[in-house]
Design a protein around this motif. Structure first.
Motif, short mmCIF file in Angstrom:
data_model
loop_
_atom_site.label_atom_id
_atom_site.label_comp_id
_atom_site.label_asym_id
_atom_site.label_seq_id
_atom_site.Cartn_x
_atom_site.Cartn_y
_atom_site.Cartn_z
N LYS A 14 0.83 -1.22 0.00
CA LYS A 14 0.00 0.00 0.00
C LYS A 14 0.86 1.26 0.00
O LYS A 14 0.52 2.24 -0.66
CB LYS A 14 -0.92 0.00 1.22
CG LYS A 14 -1.94 -1.13 1.23
CD LYS A 14 -2.83 -1.08 2.45
CE LYS A 14 -2.05 -1.28 3.75
NZ LYS A 14 -1.39 -2.61 3.83
N SER A 15 1.94 1.25 0.77
CA SER A 15 2.77 2.46 0.87
C SER A 15 3.41 2.82 -0.47
O SER A 15 3.63 4.00 -0.75
CB SER A 15 3.85 2.27 1.94
OG SER A 15 4.71 1.20 1.61
N THR A 16 3.69 1.83 -1.31
CA THR A 16 4.23 2.11 -2.64
C THR A 16 3.26 2.95 -3.45
O THR A 16 3.66 3.88 -4.16
CB THR A 16 4.54 0.80 -3.38
OG1 THR A 16 5.48 0.03 -2.63
CG2 THR A 16 5.11 1.07 -4.77
N VAL A 17 1.98 2.65 -3.32
CA VAL A 17 0.94 3.37 -4.05
C VAL A 17 0.72 4.76 -3.46
O VAL A 17 0.67 5.76 -4.19
CB VAL A 17 -0.37 2.56 -4.05
CG1 VAL A 17 -1.51 3.38 -4.65
CG2 VAL A 17 -0.18 1.26 -4.84
N ASN A 178 0.15 -5.85 -7.35
CA ASN A 178 1.53 -5.57 -6.95
C ASN A 178 2.38 -6.83 -6.98
O ASN A 178 3.26 -7.02 -6.13
CB ASN A 178 1.56 -4.94 -5.55
CG ASN A 178 2.91 -4.34 -5.22
OD1 ASN A 178 3.66 -3.94 -6.11
ND2 ASN A 178 3.24 -4.29 -3.95
N ASN A 179 2.14 -7.69 -7.96
CA ASN A 179 2.96 -8.89 -8.10
C ASN A 179 4.26 -8.62 -8.87
O ASN A 179 5.21 -9.36 -8.75
CB ASN A 179 2.18 -9.99 -8.84
CG ASN A 179 1.15 -10.64 -7.94
OD1 ASN A 179 1.44 -11.01 -6.81
ND2 ASN A 179 -0.08 -10.75 -8.44
N GLY A 180 4.24 -7.55 -9.65
CA GLY A 180 5.40 -7.25 -10.48
C GLY A 180 6.41 -6.37 -9.77
O GLY A 180 6.49 -6.34 -8.53
N ASP A 181 7.18 -5.63 -10.57
CA ASP A 181 8.18 -4.76 -9.95
C ASP A 181 7.56 -3.42 -9.58
O ASP A 181 6.41 -3.12 -9.90
CB ASP A 181 9.39 -4.56 -10.87
CG ASP A 181 9.01 -3.96 -12.23
OD1 ASP A 181 8.02 -3.20 -12.27
OD2 ASP A 181 9.69 -4.26 -13.22
N MET A 182 8.33 -2.59 -8.90
CA MET A 182 7.82 -1.32 -8.38
C MET A 182 7.38 -0.39 -9.50
O MET A 182 6.41 0.36 -9.36
CB MET A 182 8.88 -0.64 -7.51
CG MET A 182 8.39 0.62 -6.81
SD MET A 182 9.62 1.35 -5.71
CE MET A 182 9.76 0.06 -4.47
N THR A 185 3.84 -1.12 -10.51
CA THR A 185 2.90 -0.69 -9.48
C THR A 185 2.72 0.82 -9.50
O THR A 185 1.61 1.35 -9.41
CB THR A 185 3.37 -1.15 -8.09
OG1 THR A 185 3.49 -2.57 -8.08
CG2 THR A 185 2.40 -0.72 -7.01
N GLU A 186 3.82 1.55 -9.61
CA GLU A 186 3.76 3.01 -9.64
C GLU A 186 3.04 3.50 -10.89
O GLU A 186 2.32 4.51 -10.84
CB GLU A 186 5.15 3.59 -9.55
CG GLU A 186 5.81 3.38 -8.18
CD GLU A 186 7.17 4.03 -8.08
OE1 GLU A 186 7.73 4.42 -9.13
OE2 GLU A 186 7.68 4.16 -6.95
N ARG A 191 -1.94 6.05 -13.18
CA ARG A 191 -3.16 6.06 -14.00
C ARG A 191 -4.37 6.47 -13.15
O ARG A 191 -5.24 7.22 -13.60
CB ARG A 191 -3.37 4.68 -14.64
CG ARG A 191 -2.38 4.36 -15.76
CD ARG A 191 -2.81 3.15 -16.56
NE ARG A 191 -2.68 1.91 -15.80
CZ ARG A 191 -1.57 1.18 -15.76
NH1 ARG A 191 -0.48 1.56 -16.42
NH2 ARG A 191 -1.52 0.06 -15.07
N ILE A 192 -4.41 5.98 -11.92
CA ILE A 192 -5.49 6.35 -11.01
C ILE A 192 -5.39 7.83 -10.65
O ILE A 192 -6.38 8.55 -10.64
CB ILE A 192 -5.46 5.47 -9.75
CG1 ILE A 192 -5.71 4.01 -10.12
CG2 ILE A 192 -6.50 5.96 -8.73
CD1 ILE A 192 -5.51 3.04 -8.98
N TYR A 193 -4.17 8.28 -10.39
CA TYR A 193 -3.95 9.69 -10.06
C TYR A 193 -4.46 10.59 -11.19
O TYR A 193 -5.15 11.59 -10.95
CB TYR A 193 -2.46 9.94 -9.83
CG TYR A 193 -2.07 11.40 -9.85
CD1 TYR A 193 -2.26 12.20 -8.73
CD2 TYR A 193 -1.53 11.98 -11.01
CE1 TYR A 193 -1.94 13.55 -8.76
CE2 TYR A 193 -1.19 13.33 -11.03
CZ TYR A 193 -1.39 14.11 -9.91
OH TYR A 193 -1.07 15.44 -9.95
#
Length: 236
Positions: A14-17, A178-182, A185-186, A191-193
């Motif tokens: 979650k913190s990555t997002v 979040n199964n892949g690399d950072m 995920t970012e 895209r959501i942002y």
């Protein structure tokens, strides 16, 4: 202003997002950070936890021994409920107050990082969009073992104490895998942002609030005029 909630399971990322939103100037209210703040030595919750669980959950520095306390509550549902009764009301009040201050500051939208969003049901009626950060169960388990240095049994207890990720995903507007690399995920978070930046929901919310205030004011004026209940100091 509208609220975007980010939730998920323990060690799903979650913190990555949320850091993506923070880097782009979106205020983030982190429930986990609040939970740590309210149990610092000397705080009311700290005193209540000490009284309920004893000095065995304290370090020599008087800070909470999170390893010991975590082991107790995740192995015993009743003790977990006792801790939640102490901390959750304070966490929720703090969240409400920070949301109010951000609303008064004129922000278009904010992010609420709340791992137990569905479990507690807090603010569900006021959240515009829900983002669940998910990953495979095996990956979640291995990440938790590596991050918290837990035994396999302890890690399993912590995962099982939360709502299954599959159910959280079903209840969400967006799911970040979040199964892949950072970088992947970012990119999903960005895209959501972008979609939230383009949303006009904050204008709808503000006009709705102004409409409610206007209705209340008109109602007060109508009743006061009809029944002649104006304060004497207001009368001409």
């Amino acid at each position: 202003m509208f609220i975007v909630a980010v939730t998920g399971g323990i060690a799903t990322g979650k913190s990555t997002v949320t850091k993506v939103f923070e880097r782009h100037g979106i205020p983030v209210i982190d429930a986990d950070k609040i939970a740590r703040e309210i149990v610092e030595p000397g705080q009311p919750c700290w005193h209540k936890i000490r009284a309920a669980f004893g000095d065995e959950v304290l370090l020599p520095s008087k800070e909470l021994n999170r390893a010991v306390l975590g082991r107790l509550i995740f192995e015993n549902k009743e003790l977990r409920g006792k801790l939640n009764q102490i901390t959750h009301p304070v966490i929720h009040r703090t969240i409400f107050w920070r949301i109010f201050k951000l609303f008064m500051s004129g922000h278009a939208w904010i992010v609420l990082d709340l791992p137990l969003l569905f479990e507690t049901g807090i603010l569900m009626d006021f959240i515009h969009k829900i983002v669940t950060v998910s990953c495979d169960s095996d990956k979640q388990f291995q990440r938790l073992l590596a991050r918290n240095e837990l035994s396999e049994t302890e890690a399993r207890h912590r995962i099982d104490s939360q709502m299954p990720l599959e159910k959280k995903c079903e209840k969400s507007h967006f799911v970040v895998n979040n199964n892949g690399d950072m970088d992947e995920t970012e990119a999903a978070a960005m895209r959501i942002y972008t979609m939230m930046q383009e949303s006009k929901q904050h204008w709808y919310n503000r006009f709705s609030l102004l409409g409610v205030i206007l209705i209340v004011c008109v109602t007060i004026i109508f009743l006061s005029t009809t029944f002649n209940v104006w304060p004497k100091s207001w009368r001409l």
